[in-house]
Enzyme design. Structure first.
Site, PDB file in Angstrom:
ATOM      1  N   ASP A 448      40.811  43.836  42.647  1.00  0.00           N
ATOM      2  CA  ASP A 448      42.256  44.022  42.735  1.00  0.00           C
ATOM      3  C   ASP A 448      42.959  42.786  42.171  1.00  0.00           C
ATOM      4  O   ASP A 448      42.334  41.752  41.936  1.00  0.00           O
ATOM      5  CB  ASP A 448      42.684  44.200  44.197  1.00  0.00           C
ATOM      6  CG  ASP A 448      42.266  45.549  44.746  1.00  0.00           C
ATOM      7  OD1 ASP A 448      42.099  46.480  43.946  1.00  0.00           O
ATOM      8  OD2 ASP A 448      42.089  45.665  45.968  1.00  0.00           O
ATOM      9  N   ASP A 757      41.532  46.936  49.466  1.00  0.00           N
ATOM     10  CA  ASP A 757      42.230  46.611  50.708  1.00  0.00           C
ATOM     11  C   ASP A 757      42.871  47.819  51.373  1.00  0.00           C
ATOM     12  O   ASP A 757      43.223  47.764  52.542  1.00  0.00           O
ATOM     13  CB  ASP A 757      43.300  45.538  50.463  1.00  0.00           C
ATOM     14  CG  ASP A 757      44.284  45.937  49.365  1.00  0.00           C
ATOM     15  OD1 ASP A 757      44.242  47.112  48.926  1.00  0.00           O
ATOM     16  OD2 ASP A 757      45.100  45.090  48.959  1.00  0.00           O
ATOM     17  N   ASP A 761      41.033  53.051  49.126  1.00  0.00           N
ATOM     18  CA  ASP A 761      39.955  52.363  48.422  1.00  0.00           C
ATOM     19  C   ASP A 761      38.589  52.646  49.039  1.00  0.00           C
ATOM     20  O   ASP A 761      37.565  52.263  48.463  1.00  0.00           O
ATOM     21  CB  ASP A 761      40.194  50.841  48.438  1.00  0.00           C
ATOM     22  CG  ASP A 761      41.336  50.429  47.535  1.00  0.00           C
ATOM     23  OD1 ASP A 761      41.498  51.076  46.482  1.00  0.00           O
ATOM     24  OD2 ASP A 761      42.061  49.487  47.867  1.00  0.00           O
TER      25      ASP A 761
END
Length: 1043
Positions: A448, A757, A761
């Site tokens: 990310d 997070d 996901d």
């Protein structure tokens, strides 16, 4: 209060009386004086913990005063116990009738002396009282194994048990033949040696078990957001008490049993409790129950805790779970196969040794120190035959004990436990053991952006209203400012808490929400408390990674006007807008034509190119909502009016560029997968060093690809596979895009690590070879789906985890090289000596001591080495890479050949060369063999590098093990002579032993100049066979015939 009544009555009479200036001025002075005294009285009483509040009404109200203590004072005493009929198992059995009898959510809160807005009082005495009454939020745990249990398990090894039986037989026959005074040594020595081996193993295993338990407790310690004394704060899940108001949002796991007291569009996944995969809607009236362990998948709200710990449904389930998780890691499974193969060789050698020794013994070829046969053929008795067989069998079993590398599983456990402990200190909490190993094989990391590559310290640095960038909010129309306050202050999961008028506000929430709320408070002069009092939120559509926006339906309490507010990704909000407001003083709404739309899109792209995250605010007036229809009313999201843009700056972490460079040197490809605008993503990727400034989005084979999620989704699987390796940045991606990318990379043979997070996901985290969740921003769903939790959300920690993963595999290889050297040398020496002389040069006790050195002590010395920078300059270790590389075979065979040659020379010519007796010669052989292993432990520290002393002073464990081994060897040779079957040596003889052992260092240095192929012997032979088959005339003729 009497003064207040007098004041109010005075006010009434003065209103009806004739105007008298002097009298009115006196009354005014009395009012001022009375107010002053009342204020001082209120302040004085506030200091003591309670106060009287006076409410002055307007003229047309009933003038009344009231004494209204604060909520916490009024609800000071609990009026319910955990065993009350209506309250017991309220959530566990979803007793809606009892919930209504208790007065609903408000009634339950009142009985628990709590409140949705202020929570419990939160003082130490209050928390302790609740914990004593309702219990703590902890679950029953499996009782850890005791030290005696670990000793029992160590002694349960079948070969050690056989040795104990042999020791008992040896003890009985020794006492019978030589008497109690001299006959007990052999048997008791073997007993003590076996107990020493098992004791050291038990101490090590017990220590590692305690370490794993501590890590497991750290993994279970989840932070939750609670409201206590009106203030939002973080608390450990174990500190929750009944009555706590817990704030829940998407992705949270419900930490205890409770009921929903406030919330919007809350949906939960109860599959962990019921097995049903369908989402369940939760509301305040018909279904308010929230069981511990369920996951929030949509909406947000506040829950009132009604049961904790063992009294919850999850706690009851935990009581029944007492089994220990003993699932081996992949590396342990591979090592068990290696152990089995080596063990079979050891058993075969032991059987041959037993047969040879038995034949030589019973034919009279085996002689004692005086040269007499040990077995008298002319005087055969049962005792002589049986004791002879037991002694030979004992030696054969000892060979098996030495040959089987039972220290390999211990070495894995040690290095994993050591690595996990050190990784926690470096902000990586390992949840699954196998992840430690797999991180060493990772070839691609999908990461990310926000918080991982950046600091996650967002701040609004740019503000636009329409096409204008106002210098300050004073230049913006009041109506626009009012709408922006509503959009920022009500369409949020954060909160603003102001303890008093002097202290700065305390703002909580995600970094994005905190940045927007700070901007609204500081620049828009937003009063969060006033805003909540003047407006009511009717419906909420919470933000998630798919929609990339959030919406609220708000009603103005004064006018009754209902407005839909939307906030989210700028280009997505803009696409739904048909009008916009300008920054002029009148705030007029204008049509959004093609030219204006292009101008606004340029504003967005300019912000993105400057690495700013662009957030848009929009609104739309809606028809008034009837009472009871709030939950079904749709928040309209078409034909919106654009209010403005804000640009949020989140700078890159200063260490991230060096970390990505380290990954590149290590052969690990870093791919950024983000939901941000493609221009923002590209700017951050360039800043971090993921791509070069000139990287484009073309299909040249040498070019890095920057792609958007919708483009990737539109491709066929074949097209996705073709570009998966070259994708460096994926912008505006959905969670399923990340999952697809992981799948394609795995199909191409990559070992993939993924950071995540959010709740969405979870599929990608599970699909990846290693899932890394974020400890700060990560939801509980993401953490539960991951293998490692990055506690500081920092990409540098991901690189650290990779380095430790490589260290685990490297440490295991070091230990395998060391142990196989001992195995090969011991087996060959004993086998050759048994065949030629009928005697084994090492006794049972001496072999057990060697086994202790190479198993437990060797594992402690070599499996606890720390990672070096050299590890990150090597290519990744493949998931099927052999445990024993060609370089390891080269090193161990050279050392084993040296030890076998020297020790066999001492076996046959040691007495003549050194001029010593047989027992002294046996002691020299034993001493030289042990010291060879001590010196070879230094060689084992490096498989490829020639400098084996690099960093040795930093490894205190290694130095301590070496020191202890040498000290105990001196003890065995010089003091415990009867126990070890040794004879004290002179300094010259010690010098000979040390000199022999020291030769292993130059041999280890020189042998590393010999080049070895990268391919394994099996791969070379397979290729050779294929080439031979393809080049043979018969095969060519067969191919022609077949065509």
């Amino acid at each position: 209060m009497e003064s207040a009544d007098l004041l109010v009555s005075a006010g009434r009479s003065s209103a009806s009386a004739t105007w008298q200036p002097a009298k009115q001025w006196r009354k005014a002075m009395n009012v001022i004086r009375t107010c002053h005294r009342l204020t001082r009285l209120a302040l004085l009483m506030r200091r003591t913990g309670s106060y009287v509040s006076i409410r002055i009404h307007s003229d047309d109200d009933n003038f009344a005063t009231s004494s209204k203590p604060p909520v916490t004072a009024a609800l000071e005493n609990l009026s319910v116990s955990p065993d009350d009929a209506d309250f017991k198992d309220l959530v566990k059995e979803k007793r809606l009738d009892c919930f209504r009898r208790l007065g609903g959510a408000a009634g339950v809160a009142a009985k628990l002396a709590s409140n949705a807005e202020t929570g419990v009082r939160g003082g130490e005495e209050d928390i302790l009282r609740r914990r004593e009454a309702f219990g703590s939020n902890t679950f029953p745990k499996r009782k850890p194994k005791s030290f005696l249990r670990h000793i029992y398990e160590a002694l349960s090894d079948v070969f050690l048990l056989v040795l104990l039986v042999c020791a008992a037989v040896s003890l009985v026959f020794g006492i019978k033949e030589h008497g109690l005074k001299d006959g007990w040594y052999d048997g008791v020595s073997i007993f003590l040696a076996v107990l020493l081996v098992s004791g050291v193993s038990a101490v090590s295993n017990h220590g590692q078990a305690k370490r794993f338990d501590r890590l497991a407790r750290a993994s279970d310690d989840i932070a939750v957001t609670v409201i206590r004394a009106g203030r939002r704060q973080e608390a450990s899940i174990h500190d929750l008490v009944v009555g706590d108001a817990v704030v829940l949002k998407i992705g949270d796991a419900v930490p205890a049993d409770g009921v929903l007291v406030e919330g919007h569009a809350v949906q939960v996944d109860e599959s962990s409790m019921t097995g049903e995969p369908h989402p369940v809607d939760v509301d305040r009236e018909s279904c308010p129950f929230l069981a511990s362990g369920v996951k929030v998948i949509d909406g947000y709200g506040t829950m009132l805790v009604t049961a904790v710990g063992a009294r919850t449904a999850w706690g009851e389930m935990m009581r029944t779970i007492t089994r220990e998780n003993t699932e081996p890691t992949p590396l342990q499974e591979r090592l068990e196969g290696l152990t089995s193969a080596i063990g079979k060789v050891g058993v075969a050698v032991a059987v041959l040794v037993f047969a040879v020794l038995a034949a030589r013994h019973f034919t009279g070829s085996t002689k004692d120190e005086q040269g007499n046969p040990l077995f008298q053929k002319n005087h055969v008795t049962f005792n002589s035959v049986f004791s002879g067989l037991v002694g030979i069998f004992q030696q054969a079993v000892t060979i098996i004990v030495v040959a089987i590398p039972e220290g390999l599983p211990l070495a894995v456990t040690l290095t994993l436990a050591f690595s996990m402990k050190r990784m926690v200190k470096e902000n990586a909490l390992v949840r699954r053991l196998s992840a430690c190993e797999t991180m060493g094989s990772v070839t691609a990391i999908c990461t990310d952006k926000t918080g991982t590559l950046t600091l996650n310290q967002m701040k609004v640095t740019d503000f636009w209203v329409g096409n204008d960038r106002p210098a300050s909010t004073a230049a913006v129309a009041d109506t626009v400012v009012r709408l922006l306050r509503q959009g920022a202050g009500l369409n949020t999961t954060g909160s603003v808490y102001r303890p008093d008028n002097v202290s700065p506000p305390e703002i909580s929430g995600s970094p994005t929400e905190k940045a927007l709320l700070s901007w609204a408070v500081e620049d828009l002069a937003m009063d969060a408390g006033l805003l909540k009092r003047t407006c009511k939120v009717l419906r909420v559509e919470a933000f998630n990674s798919d929609k990339k926006r959030s919406g609220v339906l708000v009603r103005d309490n004064a006018t009754g006007a209902v407005t839909a507010h939307w906030k989210g990704a700028a280009e997505m909000i803009l696409a739904n807008c048909s009008t916009f407001v300008g920054a002029s003083s009148d705030g007029a709404v204008k049509e959004l034509g093609a030219e204006q739309r292009r101008s606004l899109e340029k504003v967005i792209s300019d912000m993105a190119a400057g690495s700013l995250r662009c957030i848009a605010f929009a609104y739309k007036p809606q028809q008034q909502v009837q009472h009871g229809q709030q939950s079904t009313t749709k928040i309209e999201d078409e034909d919106l009016t654009l209010l403005g843009f804000v640009g949020l700056k989140d700078p890159c972490r200063p260490e991230v560029k060096a970390s990505i460079l380290a990954c590149t040197k290590a052969g690990v490809a870093v791919k950024m997968v983000t939901g941000d605008n493609v221009l923002t993503a590209r700017a951050i990727a360039v800043e971090c060093g993921i791509i070069s400034p000139w990287s484009g989005n073309n299909n040249n084979s040498d070019d890095d690809i920057v792609i958007e999620g919708h483009e990737f989704r539109a491709m066929s699987e074949k097209q996705q596979l073709a570009i998966a390796d070259r994708i460096k940045v994926m912008a505006r991606s959905l969670p399923m895009d990340k999952l697809t990318l992981v799948q394609r990379l795995k199909q191409k043979g990559h070992v993939v690590a993924v950071t995540g997070d959010g709740t969405n996901d979870a599929p990608a985290l599970k699909e990846a070879d290693v899932g890394l969740s974020m400890g700060v921003q990560g939801t509980e769903v993401a953490k539960e789906s991951s293998d490692i939790v990055i506690l500081n959300d920092n990409f540098a920690t991901v690189v650290t985890a990779t380095r430790w993963g490589r260290c685990v595999f490297n440490n295991i290889q070091k230990f395998i090289q060391f142990q196989l050297t001992v195995n090969v040398a011991a087996l060959v020496i004993n086998f050759v000596a048994a065949l030629t002389s009928g005697k084994m040069p090492l006794t049972t006790v001496q072999l057990l001591w060697v086994n202790l050195i190479m198993d437990t002590m060797g594992a402690l010395a070599l499996a606890t080495d720390t990672p070096t920078e050299e590890l990150m300059r090597r290519p990744p270790v493949g998931r099927t890479a052999p445990l024993i590389s060609n370089a390891m075979w080269r090193n161990l065979l050279a050392q084993a050949a040296f030890q076998v040659a020297v020790l066999l020379a001492l076996q046959y010519r040691g007495r003549e060369i050194l001029g010593i007796g047989e027992k002294a010669n046996g002691t020299v052989i034993f001493n030289a063999f042990v010291l060879c292993q001590v010196f070879n432990e230094f060689n084992a520290r490096e498989i490829e590098r020639r400098n084996v002393f690099a960093g040795v002073l930093r490894n205190r464990m290694f130095l301590a093990i070496i020191a202890v081994t040498i000290a105990m060897q001196v003890l065995m040779v010089e003091l415990l002579t009867r126990f070890a079957g040794t004879q004290r040596l002179t300094l010259a003889q010690w010098g000979v032993c040390v000199a022999i052992a020291a030769v292993s260092w130059p041999i280890g240095w020189a042998v590393k100049y010999i080049p070895v192929p990268d391919r394994t012997l099996h791969q070379i032979l397979t290729t050779w066979r294929k080439s031979c088959f393809s080049s043979s005339p018969s095969s060519k003729g067969w191919e022609l015939d077949s065509h």
